[in-house]
Each structure stands twice: as C-alpha cells, then as structure tokens.
Design a protein around this motif. Structure first.
Motif, PDB file in Angstrom:
ATOM      1  N   TYR A  45       0.841  -1.190   0.000  1.00  0.00           N
ATOM      2  CA  TYR A  45       0.000   0.000   0.000  1.00  0.00           C
ATOM      3  C   TYR A  45       0.880   1.245   0.000  1.00  0.00           C
ATOM      4  N   VAL A  46       0.442   2.264  -0.706  1.00  0.00           N
ATOM      5  CA  VAL A  46       1.174   3.524  -0.768  1.00  0.00           C
ATOM      6  C   VAL A  46       0.190   4.680  -0.637  1.00  0.00           C
ATOM      7  N   GLY A  47       0.709   5.866  -0.325  1.00  0.00           N
ATOM      8  CA  GLY A  47      -0.129   7.053  -0.244  1.00  0.00           C
ATOM      9  C   GLY A  47       0.560   8.149   0.532  1.00  0.00           C
ATOM     10  N   LYS A  48      -0.169   9.229   0.739  1.00  0.00           N
ATOM     11  CA  LYS A  48       0.351  10.371   1.485  1.00  0.00           C
ATOM     12  C   LYS A  48      -0.237  10.357   2.893  1.00  0.00           C
ATOM     13  N   ALA A  49       0.633  10.612   3.865  1.00  0.00           N
ATOM     14  CA  ALA A  49       0.186  10.651   5.256  1.00  0.00           C
ATOM     15  C   ALA A  49      -0.743  11.833   5.477  1.00  0.00           C
ATOM     16  N   GLN A  50      -1.972  11.532   5.899  1.00  0.00           N
ATOM     17  CA  GLN A  50      -2.962  12.563   6.181  1.00  0.00           C
ATOM     18  C   GLN A  50      -3.598  12.258   7.539  1.00  0.00           C
ATOM     19  N   ALA A  51      -3.288  13.078   8.517  1.00  0.00           N
ATOM     20  CA  ALA A  51      -3.781  12.841   9.874  1.00  0.00           C
ATOM     21  C   ALA A  51      -5.183  13.412  10.041  1.00  0.00           C
ATOM     22  N   ARG A  52      -6.071  12.647  10.670  1.00  0.00           N
ATOM     23  CA  ARG A  52      -7.424  13.127  10.977  1.00  0.00           C
ATOM     24  C   ARG A  52      -7.460  13.929  12.264  1.00  0.00           C
ATOM     25  N   THR A  53      -6.541  13.630  13.141  1.00  0.00           N
ATOM     26  CA  THR A  53      -6.511  14.312  14.434  1.00  0.00           C
ATOM     27  C   THR A  53      -5.069  14.411  14.907  1.00  0.00           C
ATOM     28  N   GLY A  54      -4.799  15.415  15.719  1.00  0.00           N
ATOM     29  CA  GLY A  54      -3.462  15.571  16.258  1.00  0.00           C
ATOM     30  C   GLY A  54      -3.305  14.947  17.630  1.00  0.00           C
ATOM     31  N   GLU A  55      -4.359  14.343  18.131  1.00  0.00           N
ATOM     32  CA  GLU A  55      -4.319  13.763  19.464  1.00  0.00           C
ATOM     33  C   GLU A  55      -3.975  12.274  19.402  1.00  0.00           C
ATOM     34  N   MET A  56      -3.164  11.835  20.344  1.00  0.00           N
ATOM     35  CA  MET A  56      -2.834  10.419  20.466  1.00  0.00           C
ATOM     36  C   MET A  56      -4.054   9.655  20.971  1.00  0.00           C
ATOM     37  N   ALA A  57      -4.277   8.468  20.415  1.00  0.00           N
ATOM     38  CA  ALA A  57      -5.327   7.600  20.935  1.00  0.00           C
ATOM     39  C   ALA A  57      -4.959   7.160  22.349  1.00  0.00           C
ATOM     40  N   ALA A  58      -5.952   6.809  23.111  1.00  0.00           N
ATOM     41  CA  ALA A  58      -5.712   6.375  24.488  1.00  0.00           C
ATOM     42  C   ALA A  58      -4.755   5.188  24.509  1.00  0.00           C
ATOM     43  N   GLY A  59      -3.749   5.287  25.348  1.00  0.00           N
ATOM     44  CA  GLY A  59      -2.800   4.199  25.503  1.00  0.00           C
ATOM     45  C   GLY A  59      -1.636   4.234  24.536  1.00  0.00           C
ATOM     46  N   VAL A  60      -1.644   5.134  23.535  1.00  0.00           N
ATOM     47  CA  VAL A  60      -0.571   5.210  22.543  1.00  0.00           C
ATOM     48  C   VAL A  60       0.426   6.286  22.947  1.00  0.00           C
ATOM     49  N   SER A  61       1.703   5.967  22.833  1.00  0.00           N
ATOM     50  CA  SER A  61       2.756   6.929  23.158  1.00  0.00           C
ATOM     51  C   SER A  61       3.963   6.669  22.274  1.00  0.00           C
ATOM     52  N   ALA A  62       4.910   7.581  22.332  1.00  0.00           N
ATOM     53  CA  ALA A  62       6.151   7.398  21.575  1.00  0.00           C
ATOM     54  C   ALA A  62       6.894   6.165  22.089  1.00  0.00           C
ATOM     55  N   LEU A  63       7.479   5.414  21.173  1.00  0.00           N
ATOM     56  CA  LEU A  63       8.245   4.225  21.536  1.00  0.00           C
ATOM     57  C   LEU A  63       9.574   4.645  22.152  1.00  0.00           C
ATOM     58  N   ARG A  64       9.866   4.091  23.312  1.00  0.00           N
ATOM     59  CA  ARG A  64      11.117   4.378  24.009  1.00  0.00           C
ATOM     60  C   ARG A  64      11.985   3.126  24.058  1.00  0.00           C
ATOM     61  N   PRO A  65      13.298   3.288  24.191  1.00  0.00           N
ATOM     62  CA  PRO A  65      14.165   2.108  24.277  1.00  0.00           C
ATOM     63  C   PRO A  65      13.751   1.144  25.386  1.00  0.00           C
ATOM     64  N   THR A  66      13.209   1.666  26.469  1.00  0.00           N
ATOM     65  CA  THR A  66      12.801   0.796  27.568  1.00  0.00           C
ATOM     66  C   THR A  66      11.585  -0.061  27.218  1.00  0.00           C
ATOM     67  N   ASP A  67      10.864   0.306  26.151  1.00  0.00           N
ATOM     68  CA  ASP A  67       9.710  -0.491  25.713  1.00  0.00           C
ATOM     69  C   ASP A  67      10.116  -1.714  24.903  1.00  0.00           C
ATOM     70  N   LEU A  68      11.334  -1.696  24.363  1.00  0.00           N
ATOM     71  CA  LEU A  68      11.709  -2.701  23.364  1.00  0.00           C
ATOM     72  C   LEU A  68      11.688  -4.142  23.864  1.00  0.00           C
ATOM     73  N   PRO A  69      12.100  -4.448  25.094  1.00  0.00           N
ATOM     74  CA  PRO A  69      12.010  -5.855  25.525  1.00  0.00           C
ATOM     75  C   PRO A  69      10.587  -6.401  25.463  1.00  0.00           C
ATOM     76  N   GLU A  70       9.599  -5.613  25.898  1.00  0.00           N
ATOM     77  CA  GLU A  70       8.209  -6.061  25.826  1.00  0.00           C
ATOM     78  C   GLU A  70       7.729  -6.133  24.378  1.00  0.00           C
ATOM     79  N   VAL A  71       8.126  -5.157  23.570  1.00  0.00           N
ATOM     80  CA  VAL A  71       7.755  -5.182  22.152  1.00  0.00           C
ATOM     81  C   VAL A  71       8.330  -6.416  21.479  1.00  0.00           C
ATOM     82  N   ALA A  72       9.584  -6.730  21.759  1.00  0.00           N
ATOM     83  CA  ALA A  72      10.226  -7.886  21.141  1.00  0.00           C
ATOM     84  C   ALA A  72       9.543  -9.187  21.539  1.00  0.00           C
TER      85      ALA A  72
END
Length: 295
Positions: free
Chosen positions: A139-166
């Motif tokens: 799939y391809v396209g242009k990034a178009q955001a509907r809202t500037g707010e983060m959904a509940a529970g979503v945050s920037a990925l941090r190095p400390t998150d990686l063990p759980e992500v892995a």
C-alpha cells in the motif's frame, strides 16, 4: 561458480562472493535502477545483521548483482535484495545468487528459508523448491492525519519499551528478532509508537525513512482498533510525507483500515517458504511487515 553462453557462444563466468561495506554504493545503484525504497542505511543494516550472509555476484569479474540473508534465532532464514543489473538479467545471475544464499543458510542449519517474491521473481523461486505461504500487498499514499491527538494508551516508543515489544513481536512474527527491532527503532525514533492497555504492550509501530518514502513496519496490534490508534499517531507525525507498507494476506482488517486513511494498493507479492515452516507466527496480527527483505 556458473557459466553462461550468449548467442555468439561467448562464455561469461558468474561467481558469487561475500559483500563488504565497499560494495554498498554499487548495491544501492542496483536498488535505484530497480526503483526500490531501501536506503544506504538499510544496506549497512544487512551487513550489521549478518556480515557473512550478504553476497555479490560478479560476471566476468564485474559486480552485477546482490542478495542478502538474515537469520532469526538460528531457526528461520530470510533472503532479500536479490537484484541483478538490467543488462545481465536472464543470464543465470539471479539463480546463482539464490542458490548461494540457500546453501549458506542451509549450511547454518536453518530449517525454514523465507522470502517475499515479486511477480517477476516467483517463477525463479518455484523450481528451487519454494512454495507459496500467502499473499502480501503493498500500500502507498500520502500521510494525512485526521486528528493531532494520540489515541488512548498510545505513546512514543522508548528504548525501555523494546524488551516487551520484542516479546510480543516474537509471538506474531513467529521467531524472536530483538536486534532487528532495536536497529530499526533507532534509525528514525520520531516514527516509533507503542500501545499499552493496563500497562501491558498490546501493539507497536516502527517506521523509517527510505530512499523515496517512509516505510511503515513492523506494525502489529492485538486488535484493529489498537492498530488504527498507532497508525493515526504515525500519520500525524508524518503529515504530508509519502509512505508505503506491506500487509500480509491473512490480516483481513488491514485493507479496510488503510483504505479509510487514504492508502491504496500498489502491487502484490507472494511470501514463499523453503523447508519446514516451523515458525508461521500469527500474520493476522501483523498490519505491516518489516519489509520484503526482512520479513
């Protein structure tokens, strides 16, 4: 080593050797000729992941093709970046690279060898024993955001998150790949996101800058709603940029989700496997692969 004969009976000698960092400019030229999205940083990444498992094909001593491999947990191997200069196609260069890559992985006692085949490549892989696992759609396209707010529970990925992500990724991808996740997340950290529910990781999205577009993936989530929250966070961050991603066929929710956000189908691939498919994973949880050359 292989030999090819042209209509004039001139014999061309094909040999395959290990790739080195000095080959990256040539490899990236081949990538550019093919119109693929990988960057020089990606080539250096392949050498980082498996410095002895990346190869260059030479025709009469001149480098004309590439192939990369990566091993996951000593059980699954992946072949990617099989590129041949347009003037050298249909001369056996691609087959020589593939056979060399397969022999290398089998020599490392890898039980399952996988790749994502283009329509042009699939007829080459079938005679070598590869069989279809499932379809993959780009799939391809242009990034178009509907809202500037983060959904509940979503945050920037941090190095400390990686063990759980892995740990979560291993159950969905089918095999552990912490080094790849760490490397990809460090390239362009502003494009990484994680979703949590009751403090537990339930989804993640990692994206990176390619030659022409932002590449989304790996992107996995327990539910389509969680996947959409991650995508919305990414689209806001990437507002106005061209993006691409590859979606596994078993993920039935992915197509409608991407369509709602303005992304459309560009082309199709086929995920193929050689040997026993010992780690099929849960592709229905994967909304974006790590790219064709890494799975």
């Amino acid at each position: 080593m292989a030999k090819t004969t042209s209509a004039t009976q001139r014999v061309a000698v094909i040999s395959v050797r290990t790739m080195t960092p000095a080959d990256v400019p040539l490899a990236d030229d081949l990538r550019r000729l093919a119109g693929w999205n990988q960057s020089r940083r990606d080539w250096l990444g392949y050498l980082e992941f498996d410095p002895h498992g990346c190869f260059v094909a030479e025709v009469d001593g001149v480098a004309q093709g590439t192939a990369t491999t990566i091993r996951y947990d000593g059980r699954v191997g992946w072949i990617g970046m099989v590129l041949v200069h347009p003037e050298q196609r249909r001369r056996g260069v691609g087959t020589a690279l593939l056979q060399h890559a397969i022999s290398w992985l089998q020599g490392q006692r890898i039980a399952a060898i996988k790749l994502d085949a283009t329509p042009m490549g699939r007829p080459v892989y079938l005679p070598l024993g590869f069989r279809d696992e499932y379809a993959v759609t780009r799939y391809v396209g242009k990034a178009q955001a509907r809202t500037g707010e983060m959904a509940a529970g979503v945050s920037a990925l941090r190095p400390t998150d990686l063990p759980e992500v892995a740990e979560l990724d291993a159950s969905w991808f089918g095999v552990a790949r912490p080094r790849v996740l760490t490397s990809l997340s460090e390239r362009d950290p502003e494009y990484g996101f994680v979703a949590r529910h009751n403090a537990r990781v339930v989804g993640y999205l990692i994206a990176r800058v390619g030659a022409d577009r932002l590449q989304i993936g790996p992107w996995g989530a327990e539910t389509p709603a969680i996947a959409e929250g991650l995508l919305q966070a990414f689209l806001h961050q990437a507002q106005g940029r061209q993006v691409l991603l590859d979606v596994p066929g078993p993920n039935n929710a992915g197509p409608s989700l991407l369509s709602r956000h303005g992304l459309s189908i560009q082309r199709g691939y086929t995920r193929m496997v050689l040997g026993e498919n010992i780690c099929p994973g849960q592709p229905e949880k994967i909304f974006g692969t790590s790219a064709a050359e890494k799975g």
